[in-house]
Design a protein around this motif. Structure first.
Motif, PDB file in Angstrom:
ATOM      1  N   ASP A   1     -16.521  -5.817 -13.805  1.00 27.84           N
ATOM      2  CA  ASP A   1     -17.894  -5.830 -13.292  1.00 27.84           C
ATOM      3  C   ASP A   1     -18.038  -6.898 -12.214  1.00 27.84           C
ATOM      4  OD1 ASP A   1     -18.667  -3.820 -15.019  1.00 27.84           O
ATOM      5  OD2 ASP A   1     -19.463  -5.188 -16.536  1.00 27.84           O
ATOM      6  N   GLU A   2     -19.145  -6.827 -11.457  1.00 30.23           N
ATOM      7  CA  GLU A   2     -19.393  -7.775 -10.380  1.00 30.23           C
ATOM      8  C   GLU A   2     -20.842  -8.270 -10.396  1.00 30.23           C
ATOM      9  OE1 GLU A   2     -16.270  -5.680  -7.205  1.00 30.23           O
ATOM     10  OE2 GLU A   2     -18.440  -5.555  -6.877  1.00 30.23           O
ATOM     11  N   VAL A   3     -21.030  -9.488  -9.907  1.00 25.01           N
ATOM     12  CA  VAL A   3     -22.351 -10.106  -9.771  1.00 25.01           C
ATOM     13  C   VAL A   3     -22.476 -10.612  -8.337  1.00 25.01           C
ATOM     14  CG1 VAL A   3     -23.834 -12.020 -10.511  1.00 25.01           C
ATOM     15  CG2 VAL A   3     -22.459 -10.787 -12.186  1.00 25.01           C
ATOM     16  N   VAL A   4     -23.663 -10.482  -7.758  1.00 22.60           N
ATOM     17  CA  VAL A   4     -23.910 -10.960  -6.396  1.00 22.60           C
ATOM     18  C   VAL A   4     -24.909 -12.107  -6.441  1.00 22.60           C
ATOM     19  CG1 VAL A   4     -24.761 -10.368  -4.090  1.00 22.60           C
ATOM     20  CG2 VAL A   4     -23.455  -8.676  -5.415  1.00 22.60           C
ATOM     21  N   VAL A   5     -24.550 -13.237  -5.844  1.00 20.67           N
ATOM     22  CA  VAL A   5     -25.443 -14.385  -5.697  1.00 20.67           C
ATOM     23  C   VAL A   5     -25.545 -14.684  -4.203  1.00 20.67           C
ATOM     24  CG1 VAL A   5     -24.866 -15.329  -7.970  1.00 20.67           C
ATOM     25  CG2 VAL A   5     -23.551 -16.045  -5.959  1.00 20.67           C
ATOM     26  N   THR A   6     -26.337 -15.704  -3.832  1.00 23.33           N
ATOM     27  CA  THR A   6     -26.489 -16.005  -2.410  1.00 23.33           C
ATOM     28  C   THR A   6     -26.252 -17.491  -2.128  1.00 23.33           C
ATOM     29  OG1 THR A   6     -28.786 -16.735  -2.025  1.00 23.33           O
ATOM     30  CG2 THR A   6     -28.450 -14.415  -2.571  1.00 23.33           C
ATOM     31  N   ALA A   7     -25.910 -17.763  -0.875  1.00 20.93           N
ATOM     32  CA  ALA A   7     -25.725 -19.145  -0.429  1.00 20.93           C
ATOM     33  C   ALA A   7     -27.047 -19.812  -0.100  1.00 20.93           C
ATOM     34  CB  ALA A   7     -24.815 -19.185   0.797  1.00 20.93           C
ATOM     35  N   LEU A   8     -28.142 -19.061  -0.127  1.00 21.14           N
ATOM     36  CA  LEU A   8     -29.447 -19.648   0.167  1.00 21.14           C
ATOM     37  C   LEU A   8     -30.068 -20.274  -1.076  1.00 21.14           C
ATOM     38  CD1 LEU A   8     -31.486 -19.899   2.571  1.00 21.14           C
ATOM     39  CD2 LEU A   8     -32.624 -17.869   1.642  1.00 21.14           C
ATOM     40  N   ASP A   9     -29.624 -19.853  -2.240  1.00 19.85           N
ATOM     41  CA  ASP A   9     -30.289 -20.222  -3.485  1.00 19.85           C
ATOM     42  C   ASP A   9     -30.043 -21.662  -3.918  1.00 19.85           C
ATOM     43  OD1 ASP A   9     -31.402 -17.862  -5.584  1.00 19.85           O
ATOM     44  OD2 ASP A   9     -30.328 -17.130  -3.827  1.00 19.85           O
ATOM     45  N   HIS A  10     -31.012 -22.189  -4.643  1.00 19.47           N
ATOM     46  CA  HIS A  10     -30.804 -23.351  -5.509  1.00 19.47           C
ATOM     47  C   HIS A  10     -29.722 -22.947  -6.510  1.00 19.47           C
ATOM     48  CE1 HIS A  10     -31.550 -26.208  -8.761  1.00 19.47           C
ATOM     49  NE2 HIS A  10     -32.398 -26.876  -8.003  1.00 19.47           N
ATOM     50  N   TYR A  11     -28.815 -23.840  -6.834  1.00 21.23           N
ATOM     51  CA  TYR A  11     -27.672 -23.449  -7.648  1.00 21.23           C
ATOM     52  C   TYR A  11     -27.997 -23.188  -9.114  1.00 21.23           C
ATOM     53  CZ  TYR A  11     -23.621 -22.846  -4.715  1.00 21.23           C
ATOM     54  OH  TYR A  11     -22.704 -22.311  -3.840  1.00 21.23           O
ATOM     55  N   ALA A  12     -29.233 -23.403  -9.505  1.00 19.90           N
ATOM     56  CA  ALA A  12     -29.648 -22.922 -10.828  1.00 19.90           C
ATOM     57  C   ALA A  12     -29.507 -21.406 -10.907  1.00 19.90           C
ATOM     58  CB  ALA A  12     -31.097 -23.327 -11.112  1.00 19.90           C
ATOM     59  N   ASN A  13     -29.656 -20.749  -9.768  1.00 18.56           N
ATOM     60  CA  ASN A  13     -29.538 -19.285  -9.721  1.00 18.56           C
ATOM     61  C   ASN A  13     -28.177 -18.852  -9.183  1.00 18.56           C
ATOM     62  OD1 ASN A  13     -30.807 -16.837 -10.355  1.00 18.56           O
ATOM     63  ND2 ASN A  13     -31.441 -16.485  -8.234  1.00 18.56           N
ATOM     64  N   VAL A  14     -27.227 -19.773  -9.208  1.00 18.35           N
ATOM     65  CA  VAL A  14     -25.854 -19.463  -8.811  1.00 18.35           C
ATOM     66  C   VAL A  14     -24.884 -19.873  -9.917  1.00 18.35           C
ATOM     67  CG1 VAL A  14     -24.019 -19.903  -7.133  1.00 18.35           C
ATOM     68  CG2 VAL A  14     -26.389 -19.692  -6.347  1.00 18.35           C
ATOM     69  N   SER A  15     -24.903 -21.158 -10.274  1.00 22.65           N
ATOM     70  CA  SER A  15     -23.956 -21.655 -11.273  1.00 22.65           C
ATOM     71  C   SER A  15     -24.101 -20.950 -12.617  1.00 22.65           C
ATOM     72  CB  SER A  15     -24.146 -23.162 -11.462  1.00 22.65           C
ATOM     73  OG  SER A  15     -23.823 -23.864 -10.290  1.00 22.65           O
ATOM     74  N   SER A  16     -25.339 -20.636 -13.006  1.00 22.82           N
ATOM     75  CA  SER A  16     -25.552 -19.953 -14.286  1.00 22.82           C
ATOM     76  C   SER A  16     -24.833 -18.607 -14.314  1.00 22.82           C
ATOM     77  CB  SER A  16     -27.050 -19.759 -14.527  1.00 22.82           C
ATOM     78  OG  SER A  16     -27.667 -19.194 -13.378  1.00 22.82           O
ATOM     79  N   TRP A  17     -24.874 -17.881 -13.206  1.00 24.74           N
ATOM     80  CA  TRP A  17     -24.226 -16.568 -13.139  1.00 24.74           C
ATOM     81  C   TRP A  17     -22.721 -16.708 -12.943  1.00 24.74           C
ATOM     82  CZ3 TRP A  17     -27.481 -13.673 -15.278  1.00 24.74           C
ATOM     83  CH2 TRP A  17     -28.856 -13.861 -15.077  1.00 24.74           C
ATOM     84  N   GLN A  18     -22.299 -17.724 -12.210  1.00 23.88           N
ATOM     85  CA  GLN A  18     -20.863 -17.964 -12.057  1.00 23.88           C
ATOM     86  C   GLN A  18     -20.211 -18.234 -13.410  1.00 23.88           C
ATOM     87  OE1 GLN A  18     -21.072 -21.206  -9.240  1.00 23.88           O
ATOM     88  NE2 GLN A  18     -20.453 -19.908  -7.525  1.00 23.88           N
ATOM     89  N   GLN A  19     -20.889 -19.047 -14.221  1.00 25.27           N
ATOM     90  CA  GLN A  19     -20.314 -19.415 -15.515  1.00 25.27           C
ATOM     91  C   GLN A  19     -20.372 -18.255 -16.509  1.00 25.27           C
ATOM     92  OE1 GLN A  19     -21.917 -23.277 -16.763  1.00 25.27           O
ATOM     93  NE2 GLN A  19     -21.926 -23.903 -14.610  1.00 25.27           N
ATOM     94  N   ALA A  20     -21.462 -17.490 -16.469  1.00 26.99           N
ATOM     95  CA  ALA A  20     -21.535 -16.305 -17.328  1.00 26.99           C
ATOM     96  C   ALA A  20     -20.457 -15.304 -16.928  1.00 26.99           C
ATOM     97  CB  ALA A  20     -22.920 -15.667 -17.221  1.00 26.99           C
ATOM     98  N   ALA A  21     -20.240 -15.156 -15.617  1.00 30.51           N
ATOM     99  CA  ALA A  21     -19.214 -14.238 -15.128  1.00 30.51           C
ATOM    100  C   ALA A  21     -17.820 -14.700 -15.532  1.00 30.51           C
ATOM    101  CB  ALA A  21     -19.313 -14.124 -13.604  1.00 30.51           C
ATOM    102  N   GLU A  22     -17.580 -16.005 -15.460  1.00 26.59           N
ATOM    103  CA  GLU A  22     -16.281 -16.530 -15.855  1.00 26.59           C
ATOM    104  C   GLU A  22     -15.997 -16.234 -17.327  1.00 26.59           C
ATOM    105  OE1 GLU A  22     -13.798 -20.763 -15.792  1.00 26.59           O
ATOM    106  OE2 GLU A  22     -15.908 -20.722 -15.235  1.00 26.59           O
ATOM    107  N   ASP A  23     -17.028 -16.371 -18.155  1.00 26.23           N
ATOM    108  CA  ASP A  23     -16.861 -16.092 -19.585  1.00 26.23           C
ATOM    109  C   ASP A  23     -16.472 -14.640 -19.846  1.00 26.23           C
ATOM    110  OD1 ASP A  23     -17.533 -18.688 -20.145  1.00 26.23           O
ATOM    111  OD2 ASP A  23     -19.605 -18.247 -20.723  1.00 26.23           O
ATOM    112  N   LYS A  24     -16.899 -13.745 -18.955  1.00 30.87           N
ATOM    113  CA  LYS A  24     -16.681 -12.306 -19.160  1.00 30.87           C
ATOM    114  C   LYS A  24     -15.631 -11.724 -18.213  1.00 30.87           C
ATOM    115  CE  LYS A  24     -19.814 -11.454 -22.357  1.00 30.87           C
ATOM    116  NZ  LYS A  24     -19.519 -10.757 -23.627  1.00 30.87           N
ATOM    117  N   SER A  25     -14.940 -12.596 -17.458  1.00 28.59           N
ATOM    118  CA  SER A  25     -13.936 -12.144 -16.476  1.00 28.59           C
ATOM    119  C   SER A  25     -14.550 -11.185 -15.467  1.00 28.59           C
ATOM    120  CB  SER A  25     -12.742 -11.485 -17.184  1.00 28.59           C
ATOM    121  OG  SER A  25     -12.110 -12.403 -18.045  1.00 28.59           O
ATOM    122  N   VAL A  26     -15.735 -11.552 -14.993  1.00 24.73           N
ATOM    123  CA  VAL A  26     -16.485 -10.752 -14.020  1.00 24.73           C
ATOM    124  C   VAL A  26     -16.404 -11.433 -12.662  1.00 24.73           C
ATOM    125  CG1 VAL A  26     -18.845 -10.054 -13.369  1.00 24.73           C
ATOM    126  CG2 VAL A  26     -18.021  -9.716 -15.718  1.00 24.73           C
TER     127      VAL A  26
END
Length: 414
Positions: free
Chosen positions: A112-137
């Protein structure tokens, strides 16, 4: 009540302070706004008379139960949610997003894949990066347009594929002030829904400046924090009706299984809920008192938008007179395109030096990346100390802007 700087500022005790013989001027609204007296009074009244937990038959517990429902209804009006049962409370946007990300990602699978943006505060980036890492996404990050620090919508759309499970994006940059246009958001939501992906929106920086409409946005989730829009430290999440029961949150076994409270771990800050209701009423006070709360908010925000456009226009006028300074963001004062938040760098000084010089004069603002790490990195500013951020709210004035630029002019003339 008519909207004037005087009628607004009279409601904020913080705006009338002096420190070390100088007046205090707050330009740090994006980091947390000042709070009107009405909010403080409601919080004190609750704590002083009715402090209790939910679920008991005595009077203060019943008042607390009613207060919680009233807070959900007030936020329903603020966000134009279809139901008060879509409103979830938490400590702040970041905490809510980390919590929700774990619940939302339960069903993700490798590939699976998740899309985040470089414009965001990292509260809306790191949370998804870490969730994705947990699920190999896999995580993809949309770029910004360096020329005006706005989101590159075409790049974002190109990243959405049939493998995309979620798109996380912001409505407004907490660093550059850039606002996403409604047509761009609609295009992202449409593309996400075509592949069955959810849309998670960060509205923290947007909420003090523009009225949110989750039904128009057609998003699955939206989060904001009341301390950014004249309220206490509490986070608010909108969870679309289709997901309130479909998502399984991490919770203690005896906690409710139905409704928004299933997402709310532990005892809530009921005094903050009292302040939250008061701050939404504060925001609505420039509307017609015979109208609904939502209608009053619509009228009030129209007034805020006009005034903030005037402030932005005046700020940009004064900025053009200053040499050796770079604006990172849109040069337009239009409140539909930017918030009155400005990111600056100076040829002669680091951002930290500028912030310290101004801070010594009680011109309160900050420097750095402000957790907008993707934006600062893409602009090549991380190693240079980020930016100076100047954030105006509707309680600021032209006179305060003059005081700021007088100090800046003196600084660059050294």
């Amino acid at each position: 009540m008519s909207f004037t700087p005087e009628t607004v500022r009279a409601q904020f005790s913080a705006l009338h302070q002096w420190h070390n013989g100088l007046p205090v001027t707050f330009f740090d609204g994006p980091g947390g706004s000042q709070v009107p007296l009405s909010v403080l009074e409601e919080m004190t009244t609750y704590l002083g008379h009715f402090n209790a937990n939910l679920g008991s038959p005595y009077f203060s517990s019943q008042i607390t139960t009613d207060l919680t429902s009233d807070a959900r209804r007030a936020c329903q009006a603020l966000l134009n949610a279809p139901s008060e049962d879509s409103i979830v409370f938490g400590a702040n946007m970041t905490t809510l997003t980390f919590s929700l990300s774990r619940a939302i990602s339960r069903t993700w699978q490798e590939g699976d894949e998740v899309v985040v943006t470089a414009l965001d505060h990292y509260a809306n980036v790191s949370s998804w990066q870490q969730a994705a890492e947990d699920k190999s996404v896999a995580v993809k990050q949309a770029q910004v347009k360096a020329e005006d620090c706005s989101l590159d919508i075409e790049h974002l759309l190109s990243l959405i594929t049939p493998k995309t499970r979620l798109v996380a994006l912001t409505l407004a940059s907490n660093a550059s002030g850039s606002i996403l246009e409604i047509t761009d958001i609609a295009a992202v939501v449409k593309a996400a829904k075509e592949v069955g992906a959810q849309v998670y929106i960060d509205a923290v920086h947007y909420a003090p400046h523009q009225l949110i409409d989750v039904q128009q946005l057609d998003c699955d989730f939206l989060v904001c924090s009341a301390y950014k829009f004249f309220g206490p430290h509490i986070g608010i999440a909108y969870v679309a009706p289709k997901w309130i029961q479909a998502i399984q949150p991490y919770k203690v076994e005896p906690a409710p299984e139905l409704g928004p409270s299933r997402f709310e771990t532990g005892t809530q800050s009921f005094e903050a809920l009292a302040g939250l209701i008061a701050c939404i009423n504060y925001l609505a006070q420039w509307g017609d008192t015979t109208r609904s709360l939502r209608q009053r908010l619509e009228q009030s925000f129209a007034v805020f938008n006009l005034y903030e456009t005037l402030l932005s226009d005046y700020f940009l006028q004064r900025l053009r007179e200053l040499e050796g300074v770079t604006l990172w963001g849109r040069e337009s004062a239009n409140s539909r395109l930017r918030t009155p938040t400005f990111a600056l760098t100076f040829a002669q000084f680091t951002p930290q030096e500028v912030a310290m010089e101004l801070g010594a004069r009680n011109l309160c603002l900050g420097s750095g990346h402000f957790y907008a790490l993707g934006l600062v990195r893409q602009l090549g500013l991380e190693e240079r100390g980020g930016v100076v951020r100047i954030g105006l709210m509707h309680y600021n004035t032209k006179e305060e802007i003059d005081r700021l630029f007088d100090a800046l002019q003196e600084l660059v003339n050294r």
